[in-house]
Design a protein around this motif. Structure first.
Motif, PDB file in Angstrom:
ATOM      1  N   UNK A 192       0.845  -1.188   0.000  1.00  0.00           N
ATOM      2  CA  UNK A 192       0.000   0.000   0.000  1.00  0.00           C
ATOM      3  C   UNK A 192       0.886   1.246   0.000  1.00  0.00           C
ATOM      4  N   UNK A 193       0.333   2.405  -0.350  1.00  0.00           N
ATOM      5  CA  UNK A 193       1.128   3.640  -0.253  1.00  0.00           C
ATOM      6  C   UNK A 193       1.630   3.855   1.165  1.00  0.00           C
ATOM      7  N   UNK A 194       2.824   4.402   1.284  1.00  0.00           N
ATOM      8  CA  UNK A 194       3.401   4.663   2.589  1.00  0.00           C
ATOM      9  C   UNK A 194       2.510   5.631   3.368  1.00  0.00           C
ATOM     10  N   UNK A 195       2.173   5.268   4.604  1.00  0.00           N
ATOM     11  CA  UNK A 195       1.293   6.097   5.422  1.00  0.00           C
ATOM     12  C   UNK A 195      -0.173   5.722   5.318  1.00  0.00           C
ATOM     13  N   UNK A 196      -0.525   4.829   4.388  1.00  0.00           N
ATOM     14  CA  UNK A 196      -1.922   4.400   4.231  1.00  0.00           C
ATOM     15  C   UNK A 196      -2.223   3.279   5.217  1.00  0.00           C
TER      16      UNK A 196
END
Length: 578
Positions: free
Chosen positions: A493-497
């Motif tokens: 997943x996108x970093x921070x998601x």
């Protein structure tokens, strides 16, 4: 008659002189251009880095902003400020062109419209807004984003800077404040020629590439990213950790920065690996440390509902202490925490409950690296203390909230804590530092000590660095992306998601800003520190004095116009009566 003729000649001369002055001013202005910014916060003055980038443009650059059409007042302000910003860009560079395009569900043949599907395909996500009109509240999708095109390349720029805990007005103000950075950051991605090289270090149980995939993807827009380990042979220094070309001599000056992401085993006791990293720092190399002094067995927590957080010896304590910080063997719990899914009844129903061991870290607004960032999600963090070190400045970048507390390791961790209501009175150790920036001239750990080897790849020992910087973070999960299962195949997943709440936190921006700052892109980050003051009306006072405010806004302008008209007529009558 003579008097009238003289007056006529005088008026004619003044008229001709005025024409000549206007012509001269226009001729001069065609060669000399200058803007006067009379605002107190200099909101219409571009930074030096921006002006320099615009002057270096050698081809057409186009900005397509998807804020056209009917929008709520807040987004109209964002659109107007975007237009004003791009007009300034155009004033400094003749290569700049821009247009505002209205997103619609089913576009016509008009050029100033684009379909929702096209925007989705470009990776632009909408905001679902409620718009108040004569028919009541209606829903409308807004796409506060832009696409920049330059020399056949494109980049998407997000213009809406959401941040948890802020009011809609403050979020929009932050978005307006960050417009210059957003546009310039996108331009930099398109115009960068030669990228600096950075590396993720391996060999001590650091995060595997699938867990740093999103961070690497973000960083690769600015840097050439590699994965390396420290060579056992001092003539090589760094060698590829995975399938990468091995023909390049990766010496101490090869990388601009090295990232150490969550090691779980000790650096060699013979000090050779530490000596390599120490000399890398002494020669100007930048370090981003994401190190956890306390280890938790998550498998045990999932199976039995409890585990123990124990201190782990990574053999790095003396190095950190020498540079100016101490990572404590504790865990910090915080009332402001990320929720996790748990079973809440016998039927297996799951709910999201805040897990105090997953603090939502607060970025400092006092530094360019963290200014205007969203909260940073973390897992099992430890506190950091600063140590008195000559010539080294310490800046706290991330900290816990005011309702936090330290628990010394070994620390018992039970899932049963989820069902207990936290007492804010017990969370009485506020604002524990989790990430610290160190800047200055560092002394070598091996000063007045016998180094493990005489030289590294033919390079002699350096006892002290010139001005340098590093960032130390007591949580490796800040740079770790979660994995989502897709038919048995995990994908990052996108970093921070967060896959459970669906929230996007500021981890991606924080890591990018941290590396940008360390690698010398301070001109770009300085743009982030600009403040456009939010001058908002007091809604309570307006509501209380609504009638007075309305009358004041209607009658006062009319009175001013009547006053000026009377003064004009009075002065005219007095003049011609004489």
């Amino acid at each position: 008659m003579v008097k009238n003729k003289l007056m006529h000649d005088k008026n004619l001369k003044q008229f001709l002189l005025g024409i000549v002055i206007l012509v001269v001013i226009n001729i001069i202005s065609s060669y000399v251009w200058y803007r006067f910014d009379l605002t107190s916060d200099k909101r219409y003055t571009l930074s030096r880095a921006t002006r320099q980038m615009l002057k270096n443009m050698d081809d057409k650059i186009t900005f397509k902003v998807y804020l056209g059409g009917s929008l709520p007042s807040g987004f109209q302000r964002l659109r107007n400020e975007s237009a004003e910003m791009l007009k300034q860009f155009k004033a400094y560079s003749g290569h700049v062109a821009f247009e505002f395009i209205e997103p619609v569900e089913k576009p016509t043949d008009k050029k100033d419209k684009i379909s929702y599907k096209e925007l989705f395909d470009m990776g632009i996500n909408p905001l679902d807004l409620q718009v108040k009109n004569s028919d009541g509240l209606t829903r409308k999708l807004a796409f506060p984003a832009a696409v920049i095109e330059y020399k056949g390349r494109k980049v998407v720029v997000d213009l809406f800077k959401n941040r948890i805990g802020l009011s809609p007005e403050e979020i929009l103000n932050n978005s307006v404040q960050g417009l210059e950075y957003s546009f310039v950051n996108g331009m930099r991605k398109l115009t960068i020629d030669k990228k600096q090289k950075i590396a993720f270090l391996h060999g001590h149980g650091e995060l595997e590439p699938i867990y740093t995939y999103s961070a690497e993807r973000i960083l690769s827009e600015y840097y050439d990213v590699e994965h390396v380990k420290i060579s056992a042979h001092p003539n090589r220094v760094f060698v590829p950790a995975y399938d990468q070309p091995d023909s390049v001599n990766r010496n101490l000056n090869y990388y601009a920065a090295i990232i150490v992401a969550k090691p779980d085993s000790a650096f060699d006791k013979k000090e050779y690996e530490k000596y390599v990293l120490d000399q890398f720092v002494m020669r100007g190399g930048k370090m981003l440390w994401l190190v956890e002094p306390v280890k938790t067995a998550l498998d045990s927590l999932r199976k039995t509902g409890q585990t123990v957080g124990v201190a782990q010896d990574l053999n790095l304590d003396d190095m950190f202490f020498n540079y100016g910080v101490r990572l404590n063997s504790d865990l910090v719990v915080d009332l402001n925490a990320l929720p996790i899914p748990v079973v809440v009844d016998q039927r297996g129903t799951q709910d999201l409950l805040p897990w105090l061991y997953y603090p939502l870290l607060q970025p400092s607004n006092a530094h360019a690296v963290t200014k205007n960032l969203n909260a940073i999600k973390s897992e099992y963090v430890s506190s950091i203390d600063t140590v008195e070190t000559p010539n080294v400045k310490k800046t706290v970048l991330l900290s816990t909230s005011q309702y936090s507390r330290k628990i010394q390791a070994p620390a018992m961790i039970k899932l049963a804590y989820l069902y207990q209501k936290a007492d804010p009175n017990l969370l009485n150790q506020p604002h524990q530092p989790i990430a610290i920036l160190l800047e200055g001239a560092f002394n070598s750990l091996f000063f007045n000590r016998m180094p493990p080897v005489n030289n590294l790849a033919g390079q002699s020992f350096v006892p002290k660095s010139s001005e340098n910087a590093m960032i130390v973070i007591s949580d490796g999960d800040i740079i770790k992306n979660q994995l989502q299962d897709d038919n048995g195949k995990p994908y990052p997943l996108p970093l921070g998601k967060d896959k459970y709440t669906g929230e996007q936190f500021g981890n991606d921006d924080f890591i990018l800003n941290a590396v940008n700052y360390l690698c010398g892109d301070k001109g770009l980050l300085d743009i982030r520190t600009r403040e456009v003051k939010l001058r908002m009306l007091d809604k309570t006072k307006i509501e209380k004095n609504r009638t007075f405010v309305q009358l004041l806004n209607i009658i006062l302008p009319l009175c001013i116009i009547v006053l000026f008209a009377w003064l004009y007529l009075y002065n005219r009558k007095r003049k011609y009566n004489r």
